[in-house]
Write an enzyme that holds these catalytic residues in place. Structure first.
Site, PDB file in Angstrom:
ATOM      1  N   GLY A  92       0.795  -1.226   0.000  1.00 21.73           N
ATOM      2  CA  GLY A  92       0.000   0.000   0.000  1.00 21.73           C
ATOM      3  C   GLY A  92       0.824   1.271   0.000  1.00 21.73           C
ATOM      4  O   GLY A  92       0.281   2.356  -0.163  1.00 21.73           O
ATOM      5  N   CYS A 142     -28.435  -9.294 -15.953  1.00 17.53           N
ATOM      6  CA  CYS A 142     -27.776  -9.057 -17.238  1.00 17.53           C
ATOM      7  C   CYS A 142     -28.700  -9.524 -18.366  1.00 17.53           C
ATOM      8  O   CYS A 142     -29.241 -10.626 -18.325  1.00 17.53           O
ATOM      9  CB  CYS A 142     -26.447  -9.805 -17.314  1.00 17.53           C
ATOM     10  SG  CYS A 142     -25.717  -9.773 -18.972  1.00 17.53           S
ATOM     11  N   CYS A 180     -26.625 -12.776 -20.101  1.00 18.39           N
ATOM     12  CA  CYS A 180     -26.342 -14.028 -19.405  1.00 18.39           C
ATOM     13  C   CYS A 180     -27.218 -14.207 -18.176  1.00 18.39           C
ATOM     14  O   CYS A 180     -27.179 -15.244 -17.527  1.00 18.39           O
ATOM     15  CB  CYS A 180     -24.860 -14.113 -19.028  1.00 18.39           C
ATOM     16  SG  CYS A 180     -24.401 -13.030 -17.670  1.00 18.39           S
ATOM     17  N   CYS A 232     -23.575  -7.199 -18.357  1.00 18.29           N
ATOM     18  CA  CYS A 232     -22.351  -7.352 -17.586  1.00 18.29           C
ATOM     19  C   CYS A 232     -21.282  -6.400 -18.112  1.00 18.29           C
ATOM     20  O   CYS A 232     -21.076  -6.293 -19.317  1.00 18.29           O
ATOM     21  CB  CYS A 232     -21.798  -8.769 -17.720  1.00 18.29           C
ATOM     22  SG  CYS A 232     -22.765 -10.003 -16.868  1.00 18.29           S
ATOM     23  N   CYS A 254     -19.362 -12.698 -18.872  1.00 17.67           N
ATOM     24  CA  CYS A 254     -20.666 -12.808 -19.514  1.00 17.67           C
ATOM     25  C   CYS A 254     -20.615 -13.891 -20.592  1.00 17.67           C
ATOM     26  O   CYS A 254     -21.492 -14.746 -20.689  1.00 17.67           O
ATOM     27  CB  CYS A 254     -21.037 -11.461 -20.117  1.00 17.67           C
ATOM     28  SG  CYS A 254     -22.748 -11.317 -20.649  1.00 17.67           S
TER      29      CYS A 254
END
Lengths: 300, 365
Positions: free
Chosen positions: A45, A254, A257, A279, A285
């Site tokens: 980080g 979606c 899908c 998606c 997807c």
């Protein structure tokens, strides 16, 4: 293209460039970047300054991510590049092509087959594994930047772990709007020490950073900073006990899908403003729609 | 409709072809040669070399042609090429007192050793469109005295310094920093600042310099000296142990004299701001000199009150390749983040509407 991974769709757009070193950058530069990456992995980080180079793509278009990718790519790597979750957005195509031309590496659109995934604004929906590295393109690496514009100040704040202002900002959101009004680039604490900008991914993706088996690298070219989240590192999104962190959810599925768990993009499909949701992760997807079909080559 | 928001490889390829067509223009008109650009647009070439940080007029002219005259794009092209070049070392400091001058003016002294040399300049032209240039034709050369000799031209500011009226600059033996290899770390050294300003955008430096003249960090400048001409570049290779000349480059050098009333243990004296650019680039050199001086506020214990005096603000924003890149990246798709914002705004509005509706119902009741 070179048959190193028969499952990976290769898509060499144009011939391999001969006038440049493997993956464009010279070896000294790559070494300098890798030294920076080692430091970044050792101090999760923490933003490591590095001698960022001018890339043949504009600043702000992924030069940081590209430099990291160039530094870590090997000849047998399989590269996937996504922008907004999709493999076929223009800038993803352009960057994938760049490495196909300058490094001749195999490329793929399938998340599980990639060894290096460069991304802008998303983490793939398909869970990553330990043999993969995710490289983020970062515009503004400093999570404190919009509270404190001076780099000298923010570096001191990081050194002292002085993150009170961050919580004050989130608290002010709650006091004003009733919610934390940050929906992407949502700040996280890494390994209980540094507050980090996860790049402008939607906060929906933040939980995927936590204890990820894949190494996550972040590169900011213009700002000349790189940082990392090593595998299996604690990554906690900032919140309050009475206002716990929560991700976006959609009422829709979606349109292709039917997924109800993935991040959905909203499309306006006619003049009346009718909407459909699909998606954002095109490979996810596709996998749900055609689980058994062999993958088609992109660009055919 | 799914395809409509996606771009493909074919779209990119075609975009490149369309660009090439736009650049070429009407094919019945002869194509511009790189040599024509180099010869007839020397000021554009100079700007591209300066901000591209690479002294190569042919490549700069090529970049201008390739960029269809967009100088910032040309600067970017040259920078991207430059970054792939190996570095052999640093030159010795340029000795600008030994320049072969084509222009030299001072606004602080009416006459001075070596004299004022006006040279080629737009300064006293009346900005009237010269319609004669619409046609091609012969252009009579200037009247020159073939026997004239260039006199020695000591630097104006050195004359002031000899009298003790100007703050002395101390030569530094430290290694020359390279901001293209090491990221800037604040506070910066003057060498790093000058390097950043030399690569900095002419327009940005001009505007910042102008802002100091209008009172945002005023420091009373005079154009002490501006000189333009050819100067020799020398390097001292480690294995040789002595210096050898590499060749000549054309540069513009500007030294501003600034008033300083003194205080905090420093006597009243003049101070200086320095500007240097490749080629004929007076405006750039002057803007740079003004900003260099204003960034020395800390050195002279001046109060920092104007944007031109804030080193982090100036140095982090003066590079036009960085600025143009980050602004232009807004053209990239952002629909994932925008979707997040949509969701958030809808949620916040829903919440704001609920009490309003309740209040409306109460009023009706």
């Amino acid at each position: 293209m070179n048959g190193l991974n028969p499952n990976a769709a290769s898509q060499a757009a144009g011939a391999l460039e001969s006038g440049y070193n493997f993956a464009y950058l010279d070896e000294q530069t790559k070494r300098m970047i890798r030294r920076g990456l080692l430091k970044a992995v050792a101090v999760p980080g923490y933003q490591v300054p590095f001698g960022g180079r001018e890339m043949p793509l504009p600043y702000g278009w992924g030069t940081g991510g590209m430099q990291l990718s160039a530094a870590i790519l090997g000849a047998d790597d399989v590269l996937k590049v996504i922008d907004q979750g999709a493999d076929d957005t223009t800038n993803a195509v352009s960057i994938r092509r760049f490495f196909a031309r300058t490094a001749g590496v195999a490329t793929t659109t399938r998340t599980p087959e990639a060894t290096v995934i460069q991304t802008r604004h998303r983490i793939p929906e398909t869970p990553l594994h330990g043999e993969q590295i995710l490289v983020f393109q970062v515009p503004i690496p400093e999570p404190l930047r919009f509270i404190e514009p001076s780099e000298t100040e923010t570096r001191t704040m990081h050194a002292l772990g002085d993150y009170g202002v961050m919580h004050v900002k989130l608290y002010e959101d709650i006091a004003t709007f009733g919610h934390i009004a940050t929906s992407y680039a949502y700040p996280v604490t890494v390994d209980e020490r540094y507050v980090m900008d996860p790049s402008p991914i939607p906060k929906f993706d933040n939980p995927k950073l936590h204890m990820s088996p894949a190494l996550m690298l972040f590169g900011a070219g213009r700002e000349k900073r790189l940082y990392a989240v090593p595998p299996f590192t604690e990554v906690v999104s900032l919140d309050f006990a009475d206002h716990p962190f929560a991700v976006q959810r959609w009422e829709e599925n979606c349109a292709f899908c039917g997924s109800h768990d993935s991040y959905l993009d909203e499309l306006i499909v006619d003049d009346a403003g009718s909407k459909r949701f699909v998606c954002s992760d095109t490979d996810y997807c596709m996998q749900r729609r055609e689980p058994f079909e062999p993958q088609q080559e992109v660009g055919q | 409709m799914y395809v409509a928001v996606k771009g493909g490889e074919r779209a990119i390829d075609n975009a490149h072809l369309l660009l090439a067509k736009m650049r070429r223009g009407d094919t019945s008109i002869p194509e511009l040669t790189v040599e024509q650009v180099r010869q007839q647009m020397p000021l554009a070439v100079a700007r591209v070399m300066s901000e591209g940080s690479l002294y190569d007029s042919e490549l700069a002219a090529l970049a201008i042609k390739q960029a269809a005259g967009d100088l910032m794009e040309a600067i970017f092209l040259l920078r991207a090429y430059r970054t792939t070049l190996p570095r052999f070392g640093s030159s010795l400091p340029l000795d600008t007192t030994q320049m072969l001058l084509s222009r030299r003016i001072s606004a602080t002294f009416k006459d001075l050793p070596g004299g004022q040399l006006l040279g080629p300049t737009f300064d006293y032209t009346h900005r009237l469109l010269d319609f004669a240039l619409l046609a091609e034709g012969e252009h009579p050369g200037p009247q020159v005295d073939a026997t004239a000799q260039l006199e020695s031209c000591p630097r104006v500011l050195d004359l002031l310094a000899a009298e003790g009226l100007l703050a002395r600059e101390r030569p530094s033996a430290a290694e020359v920093p390279d901001m293209t290899r090491e990221p800037l770390d604040f506070p910066t050294s003057r060498a790093q600042r000058l390097q950043a300003l030399a690569r900095g955008d002419e327009g940005f430096l001009l505007a910042l310099g102008y802002s100091t003249q209008r009172g945002y960090g005023r420091n009373h400048p005079f154009a002490g000296e501006i000189r333009i001409g050819e100067v020799e570049v020398w390097i001292e290779p480690e294995e040789l142990g002595f210096a050898v000349p590499l060749g000549d480059i054309e540069i513009t050098e500007c030294e501003m004299v600034n008033q300083f009333v003194g205080g905090k243990g420093i006597e009243p004296q003049f101070t200086r701001g320095y500007g240097l650019a490749f080629g004929y680039a007076e405006r750039k050199a002057m803007g740079m000199a003004l900003v260099d001086r204003s960034l020395r506020a800390g050195e002279y214990a001046e109060e920092v009150e104007g944007p031109a005096q804030q080193e982090e603000f100036v140095l982090m924003h003066c590079d036009n390749v960085e600025a143009a890149g980050f602004v232009s990246h807004l053209k990239l798709p952002h629909y994932v983040d925008f979707q997040s914002e949509l969701e958030l705004i809808r949620k916040l509005r829903k919440q704001a509407e609920a009490p309003m509706q309740a209040a409306a119902q109460e009023n009706r009741a």
